[in-house]
Design an enzyme around this catalytic site. Structure first.
Site, mmCIF file in Angstrom:
data_model
loop_
_atom_site.group_PDB
_atom_site.id
_atom_site.type_symbol
_atom_site.label_atom_id
_atom_site.label_comp_id
_atom_site.label_asym_id
_atom_site.label_seq_id
_atom_site.Cartn_x
_atom_site.Cartn_y
_atom_site.Cartn_z
ATOM 1 N N TYR A 98 0.827 -1.209 0.000
ATOM 2 C CA TYR A 98 0.000 0.000 0.000
ATOM 3 C C TYR A 98 0.861 1.260 0.000
ATOM 4 C CZ TYR A 98 -4.291 -2.639 0.672
ATOM 5 O OH TYR A 98 -5.361 -3.485 0.490
ATOM 6 N N GLU A 140 -7.842 -7.409 5.585
ATOM 7 C CA GLU A 140 -6.971 -8.442 5.023
ATOM 8 C C GLU A 140 -6.200 -9.177 6.121
ATOM 9 O OE1 GLU A 140 -4.876 -6.118 2.095
ATOM 10 O OE2 GLU A 140 -6.803 -5.635 1.159
#
Length: 395
Positions: A98, A140
């Protein structure tokens, strides 16, 4: 939620950012893959990059998330976040990635919008990004814990126990552990990722629904060969090369289009290869001896193109409160209705929960008909094969 400082800035700049998102995401992926070519080779779907679908999906998710923050500041678009998180987990995405995405996405925003990206605007949209990213990272992490694996470590070596050519362009593969240990149970409707090494050395990944009963000691996937280059490079490779005894890399099961454990009436509507998660659900219901009211709708080109047609009929017959409605564009003497599926012709209980899977035009048509007849948007769940263009983002 967005800070009070950022709300007016995001609201004021959303039209400009939204209008430029397609160009922003194109520049983003160009920068990302130039810096990290291994991501295109081994993680991202090269077919969806080539046809632009992945750019549309990314742009749609960012815009939908920003709108949700403005319209519902005390909540989150959890359904959208869950869908993205399950897909990311099935690919083995990690939290560190990310940061990489952030770097190249914001560089692309500055490239496209230039001086309009003031420090205040950059801070506000940085807040939007990390609200979304951190929410996904948290979901996640939970999915990895539930799967019993470390972050990103979703892959396992399996072998093909059985191959069956179901139609001219679909084949089913039964997967097992080489050491004979049973596969882990999954939730009916979930999918796995399959990773194959292609002739050019790329390790491309695609998702395939598990079409067997969740309780079965082996998994089954059904793969439709997709023409085009590189759109169907993994399905074509599997059809041409995958044989009984071959090793294959498979992820843990993921996916949030799963059968609820209640007794409400069900509509399972599919088209083409979209029948595969419905087969898993029906296998589970039949194994449990369910007496739920189940309406099964399937549309296909012809009887010859309908994979697992006999299995579908057998499973419906095994459920005392189930009915089957078939539409074929070329029905022949099959007894199916001709043309495209028409949900308006079917009697559905008012409290039906609907599950849809198939091509996007089919999903849009069936979802629209269900909404018109009064089905609550929250009771309509769907799975689309390929990048999600956020069919239900307006709800």
């Amino acid at each position: 939620m967005l800070s009070d400082r950022s709300v007016p800035i995001v609201r004021a700049t959303l039209p400009a950012i939204g209008g430029a998102l397609d160009e922003i995401t194109e520049r983003f992926y160009g920068r990302l893959f130039a810096a990290h070519p291994e991501l295109l080779r081994d993680l991202f779907n090269r077919g969806n990059q080539a046809n632009g679908e992945q750019r549309k999906a990314l742009a749609g998710s960012i815009a939908a998330f920003a709108v949700a923050l403005l319209e519902n500041p005390d909540g989150r678009p959890d359904a959208m976040l869950s869908r993205i998180a399950h897909k990311h987990a099935s690919l083995g995405v990690t939290s560190e990635q990310y940061k990489t995405v952030h770097e190249h996405l914001f560089a692309a925003i500055v490239e496209v919008l230039g001086e309009a990206v003031t420090p205040e605007v950059a801070r506000a949209w940085d807040e939007v990004y990390w609200l979304m990213a951190n929410a996904l990272i948290a979901v996640e992490a939970r999915l990895y814990r539930e799967a019993g694996v470390a972050e990103g470590q979703v892959w396992q070596a399996m072998e093909i126990a059985e191959r069956r050519d179901e139609t001219a362009d679909t084949a089913s593969f039964v997967l097992r552990h080489a050491d004979g240990t049973p596969t882990v149970p999954f939730r009916p409707g979930q999918y796995v990722s399959v990773r194959v090494t292609l002739p050019d050395g790329a390790r491309q990944i695609r998702q395939y629904s598990l079409s067997s009963a969740p309780e079965h000691p082996q998994w089954r996937i059904t793969v439709k060969r997709v023409d085009g280059d590189p759109a169907g490079e993994v399905s074509s490779w599997l059809h041409s090369h995958a044989r009984v005894g071959d090793a294959v890399e498979v992820s843990a099961p993921f996916g949030d289009l799963v059968l609820p454990e209640d007794e409400k009436p069900l509509l399972l509507a599919s088209a083409g290869i979209g029948s595969t998660p419905m087969l898993s659900m029906l296998n589970h219901l039949a194994a449990a001896g369910s007496t739920r009211r189940v309406v099964v709708v399937h549309a296909d080109r012809s009887p010859a193109s309908h994979a697992h047609a006999e299995e579908l009929r057998r499973l419906v017959d095994a459920l005392p409160q189930a009915t089957l409605h078939l539409w074929y564009e070329e029905p022949g003497d099959s007894g199916a209705r001709p043309g495209r599926a028409d949900i308006t012709l079917i009697d559905l209980p008012a409290d039906t929960t609907a599950y849809l899977c198939g091509p996007l035009p089919f999903l849009r048509a069936v979802r629209s008909d269900l909404l018109d007849r009064g089905t609550a948007a929250a009771d309509i769940h769907y799975e689309v094969f390929g990048p999600d263009l956020w069919l239900g983002a307006e709800d």
